[in-house]
Write an enzyme that holds these catalytic residues in place. Structure first.
Site: not given
Ligand code: COA
Length: 667
Positions: A492, A512
């Site tokens: 966004e 989302e």
């Molecule tokens: N907010 C807060 N923390 C986040 C984040 C977010 N939007 N996206 C990733 N992180 C954090 C994870 O919690 C993780 O923290 P930790 O190591 O303390 O557990 C760290 O970043 C690394 O992410 P991780 O999930 O371990 O990496 P991955 O390669 O397995 O997966 C993603 C990557 C992007 C697919 C996954 O992190 C994800 O789905 N994130 C959320 C994305 C999302 O929905 N964003 C929209 C929110 S409005």
């Protein structure tokens, strides 16, 4: 340091190394080997030690890490096999002859290290980089006897070296600036967070950690290890004794503190208990014990006192940057907050009280050279660079894939406001730190507090939009340089920039719906007004969380240019800012037509029909709205509505518990 604050902006002096040697197969050598082998495809690596058995154990450990990586989905089976290929062990230094880089990770003993480096220098090529993983011995001492010192420095990793992203890279008088820049680039390009420090004993971060542990050991006269750890849990995820047990730190702390005492004063002498204790009798992790208030206060004051004293000393002596100090403590030592932020939250009076008490109880420890409030004058989450009169703003929050939180948003806005009226500044580029993520969205950690609170959630979305609304009104160009995944709130933000350029393997997603919520800060509004012909694609992204790769987004005109690597990305983004001078687009106020909604294809993943409904209504209503402001307001309120669904509760909880959400039960 001569280069850019963001290490990936400049074009590297040479490619990634092809042959690396590591000396020392003890604790950290194999961990460094695993990081390098998993990060650099086709790398050939040799691990050297004088003990055969140690080498065999090291190989087993590396194989174990690779197996675990596959089980956790971090590596494919092929990548894991690649880690074990071209991985040799030897007791023979001549194996280092062809190495591009040799890393010494042997015991912390200066004489031994001198012998190792003399041997290495006699074998390797003229252009081989030589670095030491020492945690405390200055580069000037280590390399003083070598003929070619300019190719040497310290690269200090933190345990466990394969997953802990921090690496201190030492800027010392004998080292070359070009190698320093190359190492910063190399680490950042392979997923690490390099931090440059001066060549003082203990460099930057171990000044905090070692003295914090040393102080805890001094406090043993007044409280038990369990009590001390329990009090420390206020501001760290693991107490000092827990960490000492975990990292076998009892030998290293007295050595390092002796070094600091010899160099900087008697107050650094190690606590005597380190000599008599092998393992500390502390509390199990997550099970702190009650501590009498007066004892707790004493422990807290002393531990925080030491941390604050070391922090202000680091800043006053410019041993490292304030932002690196903060990030380093969070990433390397599991501090919940950086020490300077803790100081800010406690306030000037309380910090002064703690430091005055420290001065009495531990005379000699450094005290602030400036007003306590002045230590807050830095950006926590941003690196700012000037490229040809354009401010490149790099979001650096590696622990959350550069996710946006309130302070981060405010920092971006403050930088833009600081420079937008400056005639020397032509515009802005916003990018993400590292090769993986532009930004993984809004910080999901904030969401639970808004569950069930429609008004609060809508207001949160409104507040989070301040930066975006400001960009909407700007006449100076802001270009998003998308260097990896751009998700949710991160996408966004990119949508609001006046142009998007992206690296060709980047991808965009509005995930989302997979969390049971809706994109609340323009995601259901702006794309339809800017790229109306791509409406069907946005429908899919919003209603099913479908990813859009950069190539496809380029074809749809969402991305204006594709770049082949990071340096190329920034170059193109900077050129784009130049070309947009005086012709910044404005997002249309008029209503738009959106395509009808086809049945959802969600790749088998069950989604919340209720939240899909909220999205469809918001898209339709917002599209009809004759003003952007009003359309955005529809988005904020839809976010508030989604926060009150059972699906949102399930979606957010499942993300935090690292499991798949079950929207079948929520509707
Ligand atoms: N907010 C807060 N923390 C986040 C984040 C977010 N939007 N996206 C990733 N992180 C954090 C994870 O919690 C993780 O923290 P930790 O190591 O303390 O557990 C760290 O970043 C690394 O992410 P991780 O999930 O371990 O990496 P991955 O390669 O397995 O997966 C993603 C990557 C992007 C697919 C996954 O992190 C994800 O789905 N994130 C959320 C994305 C999302 O929905 N964003 C929209 C929110 S409005």
């Amino acid at each position: 340091m001569n280069g850019y604050n963001n290490p990936l902006i400049g074009v590297p002096a040479k490619a990634l190394p092809k042959h690396i040697g590591i000396i020392g197969a003890g604790t950290i050598g194999p961990d460094i080997a695993y990081y390098l082998k998993s990060a650099i495809p086709d790398l050939s690596l040799v691990l050297i030690d004088i003990v055969e058995d140690q080498l065999e154990q090291a190989l087993k450990r590396i194989e174990g890490y690779a197996d675990k990586g596959v089980k956790r989905g971090k590596l494919t089976a092929d990548q894991a096999a690649g880690v074990m290929q071209n991985l040799a062990t030897s007791t023979d230094y001549s194996m280092l002859a062809e190495c591009d880089w040799v890393i010494e990770a042997a015991t912390e003993n200066l004489d031994l290290k001198h012998k190792i480096f003399a041997q290495v220098e006699s074998i390797v090529r003229e252009d081989t980089l030589i670095t030491s993983n020492t945690s405390s011995i200055p580069a000037a001492w280590l390399f003083s006897k070598l003929k070619r010192q300019d190719r040497c420095t310290v690269t200090h990793f933190f345990a466990p070296a394969f997953s802990n992203p921090v690496v201190e890279v030492i800027d010392w008088d004998g080292g070359s600036g070009e190698n320093l820049e190359y190492l910063r680039w190399l680490f950042c390009a392979t997923g690490k967070v390099p931090m440059v420090t001066t060549d003082d004993v203990c460099f930057m971060l171990d000044r905090i950690f070692d003295n914090w542990c040393n102080e805890a050991a001094y406090l043993i006269a007044e409280a038990s290890a369990g009590e001390i750890d329990s009090v420390a849990l206020d501001y760290v995820h693991a107490g000092p004794f827990d960490v000492l047990n975990f990292a076998n730190g009892n030998e290293i702390i007295p050595e390092v503190n002796t070094l600091q005492a010899d160099e900087e004063g008697e107050h650094y002498r190690p606590a005597p208990y380190f000599r008599s204790v092998k393992t500390w009798n502390t509390v199990p992790r997550g099970k702190p014990i009650e501590v009498a208030p007066e004892t707790a206060q004493g422990i807290r004051d002393r531990l925080l006192g030491i941390v604050f004293s070391q922090s202000v000393d680091i800043v006053d002596r410019s041993i490292g940057t304030s932002a690196d100090l903060e990030l380093g403590c969070r990433l390397a030592f599991a501090f919940k907050k950086g020490p300077l932020k803790l100081m800010r939250e406690l306030g000037k009076e309380e910090v002064s009280r703690i430091l005055q008490r420290l001065e009495k109880e531990r005379p000699g420890m450094p005290l602030p050279n400036q007003d306590v409030a002045d230590y807050q004058d830095f950006l926590q989450y941003l690196l700012i660079d000037d490229v040809d009169g354009i401010k490149v703003i790099t979001i650096r929050r590696p622990e959350a894939l550069n996710a946006l939180d309130d302070e981060l948003n405010d920092e971006i806005l403050s930088v833009i406001k600081q420079y937008e009226d400056d005639p020397q500044v032509k515009g802005f580029v916003i990018t993400g730190y590292g090769n993986r993520a532009f930004c993984a969205g809004a910080d999901i950690g904030r969401f639970p507090e808004y569950l069930g609170d429609a008004e609060g959630a809508a207001q949160y979305a409104r507040d989070s939009s301040r930066l975006l609304r400001h960009i909407d009104g700007m006449t100076k160009p802001v270009v998003a340089a998308v260097n990896g995944m751009a998700l949710g709130g991160g996408l966004e933000l990119a949508f609001r920039c006046h142009s998007i350029v992206a690296i060709d393997n980047a991808w965009l997603q509005l995930p989302e719906i997979t969390l049971g919520i809706v994109p609340g800060i323009g995601g259901m509004v702006v794309p339809y007004r800017r790229w109306p012909e791509a409406g069907q694609t946005f429908h899919e992204m919003l209603r099913s969380g479908k990813k859009l790769d950069a190539q496809a987004a380029r074809k749809l005109g969402i991305i204006d240019e594709l770049a082949e690597d990071y340096a190329d990305l920034i170059r193109r983004a900077v050129e784009k800012v130049d070309s947009l001078q005086g012709s910044v687009m404005k997002i249309a106020d008029e209503s738009v037509t959106v395509p009808s909604f086809d049945p959802i294809t969600s790749d088998g993943q069950r989604l919340s029909s209720k939240v899909v409904g909220i999205i469809e209504n918001a898209i339709t209503e917002a599209a009809l709205s004759p003003s952007l402001e009003e359309a955005l307001e529809i988005g904020y309120r839809a976010f508030g509505k989604s926060a009150c669904t059972a699906a949102a509760k399930e979606g957010i909880e499942s993300f935090q518990q690292r499991r798949q959400p079950d929207f079948a039960k929520t509707g």
